[in-house]
Motif scaffolding. Sequence first.
Motif, PDB file in Angstrom:
ATOM      1  N   GLU A   1       4.857  -8.186   5.587  1.00 45.08           N
ATOM      2  CA  GLU A   1       5.150  -6.792   5.923  1.00 45.08           C
ATOM      3  C   GLU A   1       4.048  -5.874   5.404  1.00 45.08           C
ATOM      4  OE1 GLU A   1      10.031  -6.685   6.039  1.00 45.08           O
ATOM      5  OE2 GLU A   1       8.994  -6.484   4.115  1.00 45.08           O
ATOM      6  N   ARG A   2       3.597  -6.135   4.195  1.00 49.18           N
ATOM      7  CA  ARG A   2       2.530  -5.313   3.629  1.00 49.18           C
ATOM      8  C   ARG A   2       1.263  -5.420   4.474  1.00 49.18           C
ATOM      9  NH1 ARG A   2       2.403  -7.498  -0.992  1.00 49.18           N
ATOM     10  NH2 ARG A   2       4.173  -6.318  -1.813  1.00 49.18           N
ATOM     11  N   GLU A   3       0.973  -6.611   4.948  1.00 47.96           N
ATOM     12  CA  GLU A   3      -0.199  -6.809   5.803  1.00 47.96           C
ATOM     13  C   GLU A   3      -0.046  -6.051   7.121  1.00 47.96           C
ATOM     14  OE1 GLU A   3      -2.594 -10.500   7.992  1.00 47.96           O
ATOM     15  OE2 GLU A   3      -1.102 -10.913   6.430  1.00 47.96           O
ATOM     16  N   ALA A   4       1.160  -6.091   7.697  1.00 58.99           N
ATOM     17  CA  ALA A   4       1.398  -5.379   8.954  1.00 58.99           C
ATOM     18  C   ALA A   4       1.285  -3.870   8.779  1.00 58.99           C
ATOM     19  CB  ALA A   4       2.776  -5.740   9.495  1.00 58.99           C
ATOM     20  N   ILE A   5       1.782  -3.365   7.654  1.00 59.02           N
ATOM     21  CA  ILE A   5       1.681  -1.930   7.399  1.00 59.02           C
ATOM     22  C   ILE A   5       0.216  -1.523   7.229  1.00 59.02           C
ATOM     23  CG2 ILE A   5       2.294  -0.064   5.819  1.00 59.02           C
ATOM     24  CD1 ILE A   5       4.802  -1.762   5.088  1.00 59.02           C
ATOM     25  N   ARG A   6      -0.520  -2.308   6.445  1.00 57.66           N
ATOM     26  CA  ARG A   6      -1.925  -1.978   6.200  1.00 57.66           C
ATOM     27  C   ARG A   6      -2.768  -2.066   7.469  1.00 57.66           C
ATOM     28  NH1 ARG A   6      -3.997  -1.118   1.435  1.00 57.66           N
ATOM     29  NH2 ARG A   6      -2.793  -1.479  -0.480  1.00 57.66           N
ATOM     30  N   ALA A   7      -2.326  -2.862   8.445  1.00 57.85           N
ATOM     31  CA  ALA A   7      -3.060  -2.977   9.705  1.00 57.85           C
ATOM     32  C   ALA A   7      -2.942  -1.720  10.562  1.00 57.85           C
ATOM     33  CB  ALA A   7      -2.562  -4.191  10.498  1.00 57.85           C
ATOM     34  N   LEU A   8      -1.955  -0.878  10.262  1.00 54.18           N
ATOM     35  CA  LEU A   8      -1.796   0.367  10.997  1.00 54.18           C
ATOM     36  C   LEU A   8      -2.896   1.341  10.576  1.00 54.18           C
ATOM     37  CD1 LEU A   8       0.414   1.666  12.947  1.00 54.18           C
ATOM     38  CD2 LEU A   8       1.220   2.855  10.896  1.00 54.18           C
ATOM     39  N   PRO A   9      -3.682   1.871  11.521  1.00 48.88           N
ATOM     40  CA  PRO A   9      -4.799   2.756  11.142  1.00 48.88           C
ATOM     41  C   PRO A   9      -4.372   3.984  10.352  1.00 48.88           C
ATOM     42  CG  PRO A   9      -4.985   2.068  13.441  1.00 48.88           C
ATOM     43  CD  PRO A   9      -3.644   1.605  12.966  1.00 48.88           C
ATOM     44  N   GLN A  10      -3.150   4.464  10.584  1.00 48.96           N
ATOM     45  CA  GLN A  10      -2.695   5.681   9.906  1.00 48.96           C
ATOM     46  C   GLN A  10      -2.112   5.414   8.525  1.00 48.96           C
ATOM     47  OE1 GLN A  10      -1.811   4.491  12.846  1.00 48.96           O
ATOM     48  NE2 GLN A  10      -1.491   6.079  14.393  1.00 48.96           N
ATOM     49  N   ALA A  11      -2.004   4.153   8.123  1.00 47.70           N
ATOM     50  CA  ALA A  11      -1.346   3.807   6.867  1.00 47.70           C
ATOM     51  C   ALA A  11      -2.277   3.990   5.669  1.00 47.70           C
ATOM     52  CB  ALA A  11      -0.834   2.373   6.914  1.00 47.70           C
ATOM     53  N   VAL A  12      -1.713   4.528   4.603  1.00 46.60           N
ATOM     54  CA  VAL A  12      -2.439   4.711   3.349  1.00 46.60           C
ATOM     55  C   VAL A  12      -1.538   4.205   2.224  1.00 46.60           C
ATOM     56  CG1 VAL A  12      -3.557   6.331   1.780  1.00 46.60           C
ATOM     57  CG2 VAL A  12      -3.591   6.762   4.255  1.00 46.60           C
ATOM     58  N   GLY A  13      -1.970   3.157   1.528  1.00 50.44           N
ATOM     59  CA  GLY A  13      -1.211   2.665   0.389  1.00 50.44           C
ATOM     60  C   GLY A  13      -1.349   3.603  -0.788  1.00 50.44           C
ATOM     61  N   ILE A  14      -0.237   3.937  -1.423  1.00 49.03           N
ATOM     62  CA  ILE A  14      -0.271   4.852  -2.563  1.00 49.03           C
ATOM     63  C   ILE A  14       0.429   4.219  -3.754  1.00 49.03           C
ATOM     64  CG2 ILE A  14      -0.363   6.957  -1.168  1.00 49.03           C
ATOM     65  CD1 ILE A  14       2.682   7.302  -1.739  1.00 49.03           C
TER      66      ILE A  14
END
Length: 247
Positions: free
Chosen positions: A207-220
């Motif tokens: 899931e973390r990989e899928a979220i990070r693959a989204l161009p608009q995603a920013v991990g905080i």
Amino acid sequence: MPATPAWPPDSTPRLYVEQPLELGAHLRIDGAQAHYLAGVMRLKPDDPVLLFDDSSGDWLGLARDVRKRDLTIEITQHLRPREPVPDLWLCVAPIKKGRIDWVAEKACELGAARMVPVLTRRTIVDRLNLDRLRAHMIEAAEQCGRTALPDLVEPVKLAALLAEWPPERALFFADESGGVPAFAAMRAHAGQAAILIGPEGGFTPEEREAIRALPQAVGITLGPRILRAETAAAAALAVWMAAAGDW
């Protein structure tokens, strides 16, 4: 000279009503709201009541025909228009009853425009009483003075949420593996945004990989301590509002 008392008084009860409000209208109030006004607040004829309808702002009304089971409120003054709402979504994995109620309440108090329940692999609650959550939002809005209720949508699976993500909306997700300090990240991305909070067990690596693959995603990151899901949701909302200038 004695000071002129504030009008309406600070103790004036405030209620959300679904009926559209307008000057001169007469609203019949019954059920739990009538019990609250007449039985709990001991409202008498000509006592003031504040009302809002989620579309036209705050109104002042006066109680008429107060009875045990119902009463009428006459709308006498428009006090202020509906507030502008910061364009922020809270996307949060459902957690246990009581704690998710608290999240809904704080999402309203802190100014979120929308709350989106998100189903993840480690979500242990997959059925929500949306009517109960909305009731908590309404109660929070009545108490905090908000004139605009957050949208509350049906639960959505994480994969579907990501697949249909709006291209113009930043997605800040609380990443247990580390990320940019939340305030710095949010200050750097002005405009439409959303916050994604995972379940108590966190996102799976996939899931973390899928979220990070989204161009608009920013991990905080939300600091050095491990936060419970509901604490993370409130903290992230507060940081975003501070970065956006809402506080």
